[in-house]
Design an enzyme around this catalytic site. Structure first.
Site, PDB file in Angstrom:
ATOM      1  N   ASP A  24      19.545   8.871  16.273  1.00 32.56           N
ATOM      2  CA  ASP A  24      19.914   8.765  17.687  1.00 32.56           C
ATOM      3  C   ASP A  24      19.974   7.301  18.095  1.00 32.56           C
ATOM      4  O   ASP A  24      20.986   6.811  18.601  1.00 32.56           O
ATOM      5  CB  ASP A  24      18.899   9.522  18.560  1.00 32.56           C
ATOM      6  CG  ASP A  24      18.770  10.970  18.145  1.00 32.56           C
ATOM      7  OD1 ASP A  24      19.746  11.711  18.300  1.00 32.56           O
ATOM      8  OD2 ASP A  24      17.698  11.360  17.642  1.00 32.56           O
ATOM      9  N   TYR A  79      16.342  13.619   3.397  1.00 34.48           N
ATOM     10  CA  TYR A  79      15.173  14.341   3.898  1.00 34.48           C
ATOM     11  C   TYR A  79      14.456  14.956   2.697  1.00 34.48           C
ATOM     12  O   TYR A  79      14.966  14.925   1.570  1.00 34.48           O
ATOM     13  CB  TYR A  79      15.610  15.460   4.862  1.00 34.48           C
ATOM     14  CG  TYR A  79      16.529  14.991   5.965  1.00 34.48           C
ATOM     15  CD1 TYR A  79      16.068  14.121   6.943  1.00 34.48           C
ATOM     16  CD2 TYR A  79      17.852  15.403   6.016  1.00 34.48           C
ATOM     17  CE1 TYR A  79      16.908  13.680   7.959  1.00 34.48           C
ATOM     18  CE2 TYR A  79      18.701  14.970   7.034  1.00 34.48           C
ATOM     19  CZ  TYR A  79      18.224  14.103   7.991  1.00 34.48           C
ATOM     20  OH  TYR A  79      19.052  13.661   8.991  1.00 34.48           O
ATOM     21  N   ARG A 125      22.280  10.657   4.657  1.00 39.82           N
ATOM     22  CA  ARG A 125      21.841  11.816   5.441  1.00 39.82           C
ATOM     23  C   ARG A 125      22.264  11.649   6.896  1.00 39.82           C
ATOM     24  O   ARG A 125      22.821  10.613   7.279  1.00 39.82           O
ATOM     25  CB  ARG A 125      20.328  11.947   5.332  1.00 39.82           C
ATOM     26  CG  ARG A 125      19.590  10.899   6.148  1.00 39.82           C
ATOM     27  CD  ARG A 125      18.078  10.977   5.963  1.00 39.82           C
ATOM     28  NE  ARG A 125      17.401  10.403   7.108  1.00 39.82           N
ATOM     29  CZ  ARG A 125      16.121  10.086   7.150  1.00 39.82           C
ATOM     30  NH1 ARG A 125      15.367  10.289   6.081  1.00 39.82           N
ATOM     31  NH2 ARG A 125      15.585   9.588   8.242  1.00 39.82           N
ATOM     32  N   GLY A 126      21.962  12.663   7.704  1.00 40.36           N
ATOM     33  CA  GLY A 126      22.101  12.538   9.162  1.00 40.36           C
ATOM     34  C   GLY A 126      23.505  12.189   9.606  1.00 40.36           C
ATOM     35  O   GLY A 126      24.479  12.837   9.226  1.00 40.36           O
ATOM     36  N   GLU A 127      23.616  11.143  10.406  1.00 40.26           N
ATOM     37  CA  GLU A 127      24.918  10.784  10.957  1.00 40.26           C
ATOM     38  C   GLU A 127      25.311   9.342  10.618  1.00 40.26           C
ATOM     39  O   GLU A 127      26.362   9.076  10.041  1.00 40.26           O
ATOM     40  CB  GLU A 127      24.912  10.978  12.484  1.00 40.26           C
ATOM     41  CG  GLU A 127      26.214  10.551  13.124  1.00 40.26           C
ATOM     42  CD  GLU A 127      26.431  11.122  14.520  1.00 40.26           C
ATOM     43  OE1 GLU A 127      25.972  12.239  14.806  1.00 40.26           O
ATOM     44  OE2 GLU A 127      27.104  10.443  15.321  1.00 40.26           O
ATOM     45  N   ASP A 128      24.448   8.400  10.965  1.00 41.11           N
ATOM     46  CA  ASP A 128      24.879   7.009  10.836  1.00 41.11           C
ATOM     47  C   ASP A 128      25.001   6.571   9.371  1.00 41.11           C
ATOM     48  O   ASP A 128      25.983   5.934   8.990  1.00 41.11           O
ATOM     49  CB  ASP A 128      23.902   6.094  11.587  1.00 41.11           C
ATOM     50  CG  ASP A 128      24.450   4.674  11.678  1.00 41.11           C
ATOM     51  OD1 ASP A 128      25.556   4.499  12.214  1.00 41.11           O
ATOM     52  OD2 ASP A 128      23.802   3.748  11.178  1.00 41.11           O
TER      53      ASP A 128
HETATM   54  O1  TRH Z   1      17.511   9.220  10.449  1.00 45.03           O
HETATM   55  P1  TRH Z   1      18.532  10.274  10.365  1.00 45.03           P
HETATM   56  O2  TRH Z   1      18.137  11.464   9.656  1.00 45.03           O
HETATM   57  O3  TRH Z   1      19.022  10.643  11.792  1.00 45.03           O
HETATM   58  C1  TRH Z   1      19.305  11.943  12.200  1.00 45.03           C
HETATM   59  C2  TRH Z   1      20.738  12.192  12.409  1.00 45.03           C
HETATM   60  O4  TRH Z   1      21.337  11.217  13.190  1.00 45.03           O
HETATM   61  C3  TRH Z   1      20.940  13.544  13.048  1.00 45.03           C
HETATM   62  O5  TRH Z   1      22.288  13.771  13.286  1.00 45.03           O
HETATM   63  C4  TRH Z   1      20.185  13.583  14.321  1.00 45.03           C
HETATM   64  O6  TRH Z   1      20.318  14.794  14.918  1.00 45.03           O
HETATM   65  C5  TRH Z   1      18.750  13.328  14.003  1.00 45.03           C
HETATM   66  O7  TRH Z   1      18.617  12.055  13.405  1.00 45.03           O
HETATM   67  C6  TRH Z   1      17.915  13.367  15.235  1.00 45.03           C
HETATM   68  O8  TRH Z   1      19.820   9.691   9.600  1.00 45.03           O
HETATM   69  P2  TRH Z   1      20.919   8.641  10.066  1.00 45.03           P
HETATM   70  O9  TRH Z   1      21.755   9.168  11.175  1.00 45.03           O
HETATM   71  O10 TRH Z   1      21.596   8.222   8.862  1.00 45.03           O
HETATM   72  O11 TRH Z   1      20.094   7.411  10.639  1.00 45.03           O
HETATM   73  C7  TRH Z   1      19.379   6.550   9.813  1.00 45.03           C
HETATM   74  C8  TRH Z   1      19.479   5.137  10.364  1.00 45.03           C
HETATM   75  O12 TRH Z   1      18.516   4.312   9.728  1.00 45.03           O
HETATM   76  C9  TRH Z   1      20.834   4.499  10.113  1.00 45.03           C
HETATM   77  O13 TRH Z   1      21.250   3.791  11.267  1.00 45.03           O
HETATM   78  C10 TRH Z   1      20.564   3.508   8.997  1.00 45.03           C
HETATM   79  C11 TRH Z   1      19.155   3.124   9.325  1.00 45.03           C
HETATM   80  N1  TRH Z   1      18.391   2.496   8.241  1.00 45.03           N
HETATM   81  C12 TRH Z   1      18.017   1.166   8.379  1.00 45.03           C
HETATM   82  O14 TRH Z   1      18.351   0.524   9.370  1.00 45.03           O
HETATM   83  N2  TRH Z   1      17.294   0.591   7.388  1.00 45.03           N
HETATM   84  C13 TRH Z   1      16.922   1.268   6.262  1.00 45.03           C
HETATM   85  O15 TRH Z   1      16.257   0.679   5.383  1.00 45.03           O
HETATM   86  C14 TRH Z   1      17.320   2.631   6.138  1.00 45.03           C
HETATM   87  C15 TRH Z   1      16.945   3.392   4.903  1.00 45.03           C
HETATM   88  C16 TRH Z   1      18.047   3.213   7.143  1.00 45.03           C
END
Ligand code: TRH
Length: 385
Positions: free
Chosen positions: A24, A201, A279-282
């Site tokens: 988010d 996850y 995973r997730g979105e970003d």
């Molecule tokens: O963390 P997430 O599982 O987020 C999820 C999804 O967005 C999902 O759709 C939402 O409903 C839920 O959260 C609440 O995965 P996501 O989206 O990939 O976000 C991870 C973020 O962490 C991404 O912006 C990359 C960042 N990141 C770093 O900045 N540094 C790191 O070392 C790593 C491993 C990730």
């Protein structure tokens, strides 16, 4: 360097409630930075969980009510009713992922003249219906306000996904050798080793995959950012934990645990690997821009609502692959998301084709335009109306 494209300096408030994980705030922070740096907007970001934010941006001090980072004003959204001390309503108001705006803020929006452009930024989905609903207006039931739904997507007619203007140039400048020394503490592996990044996850399929890598003929170097999957790695290697800085070896598998890095540096991990589990979105979006094969662990939703989204993404991504490669990718992604056992050899046999496809897909996706640019175009048109 800052490049401003749109003429007026618009003020924008983004509201972000952290549900769980990093996605988010990950999306909101990326959008906020981009609106500031590329479009010259004055951005204020309301976030209810600064501790999670701090992980993505270590400059954020979780104890402060208001602060500034990378040109963006950050407000700690302390309670549902808190809307900033001044209640100065911005030209553009973005509520992320249907988080509820403070009531006082909505009434102040209704009093403002001209009315702000109000946008609900939705979660990303590659499903076809998204294009039909993108930018649909919805009048407020009580106030003279209209909100539009902005849908990120992977196909034409949607809002697209975020991509910074300098991203490709940064990737081309990436110094892989220096990265391996600094981040992993070893020399960059040679081409005979397959480098895999693993951001996921908890996943029951991981044990089978780790065993296949361990028992395989080809050496695999695994990079694992510390997080929800780390416990499974520790168990597999018989260690008490698998924390940043630790390495472990078993058969053909050599795994390294990495610390969490600030968001702008996350891409480097994807550029350093041959294939990325995201995973997730970003991170899912970033893997697509990396132009490398990737496997998506989708955020699981109640009633398996995520499965059609998984298949929709597969349809976009695999539609030009030949049938055996398409089937192998589909089977592997499904197994990684709970349906079946992953078969690494059957999947990775298609590596050359997957590499070609990944590069082409990044081009196709870029054709939709980047989300921040699409959002600015929508707002500009609304304001000129
Ligand atoms: O963390 P997430 O599982 O987020 C999820 C999804 O967005 C999902 O759709 C939402 O409903 C839920 O959260 C609440 O995965 P996501 O989206 O990939 O976000 C991870 C973020 O962490 C991404 O912006 C990359 C960042 N990141 C770093 O900045 N540094 C790191 O070392 C790593 C491993 C990730």
């Amino acid at each position: 360097m800052t490049t401003h494209s749109s003429a007026p300096e618009l003020a924008c408030d983004i509201f972000c409630a952290v549900v769980d994980n990093f996605g988010d705030i990950g999306v909101c922070w990326r959008l906020a930075r981009q609106l500031r740096a590329e479009h010259g907007w004055r951005v204020r970001l309301f976030v209810d969980d600064l501790t999670v934010f701090h992980a993505l941006c270590p400059a954020v001090d979780a104890t402060l009510a208001r602060q500034e980072a990378m040109g963006v004003t950050i407000e700690h959204w302390r309670e549902p009713a808190h809307a900033g001390d001044t209640l100065a309503i911005a030209d553009v108001v973005i509520e992320a992922f249907a988080c509820e705006l403070p009531h006082a803020y909505i009434t102040a929006m209704a009093r403002r003249d001209p009315k702000p452009v109000w946008i609900n930024l939705e979660y990303l989905s590659g499903e076809d219906w998204v294009a039909d609903f993108h930018l649909r207006p919805s009048p407020h039931p009580r106030y003279p306000l209209e909100k539009s739904f902005f849908f990120p997507g992977l196909g034409k007619g949607t809002g697209g996904v975020l991509k910074e203007r300098d991203l490709d140039a940064r990737r081309e400048r990436f110094d892989a050798a220096a990265w391996w020394r600094e981040r992993v503490g070893i020399e960059r592996p040679g081409g005979e080793q397959t480098v895999v990044s693993l951001f996921a996850y908890e996943n029951p399929a991981v044990d089978a995959l780790l065993a296949q890598w361990r028992d395989g003929d080809a050496p695999v170097v695994l990079l694992v950012p510390e997080g929800r999957i780390s416990g499974a790695l520790a168990r597999f290697f018989g260690l008490p934990r698998f924390a940043a800085g630790m390495s472990a070896r078993a058969g053909a598998l050599h795994a390294h645990a990495l610390g969490f890095v600030e968001q702008p540096r996350f891409d480097e991990l994807l550029w350093a690997a041959d294939i990325n589990f995201v995973r997730g979105e970003d991170s899912f979006v970033r893997a697509q821009w990396a132009g490398k094969p990737f496997v998506w662990h989708i955020y699981p939703q109640a009633d398996d609502a995520h499965l059609p989204k998984l298949d929709a993404a597969l349809a976009h991504y695999t539609h030009t692959l030949d049938a055996p490669a398409r089937e192998a990718v589909t089977r592997f992604w499904h197994a990684w998301n709970g349906a079946g056992v992953p078969d690494w050899a059957a999947f990775w046999r298609h590596r050359p084709m997957l590499e070609k496809r990944a590069a082409r897909w990044a081009g196709e996706l870029a054709g939709i335009g980047d989300l921040a640019g699409n959002l600015v175009a929508h707002v500009t048109a609304r304001i000129a109306r």
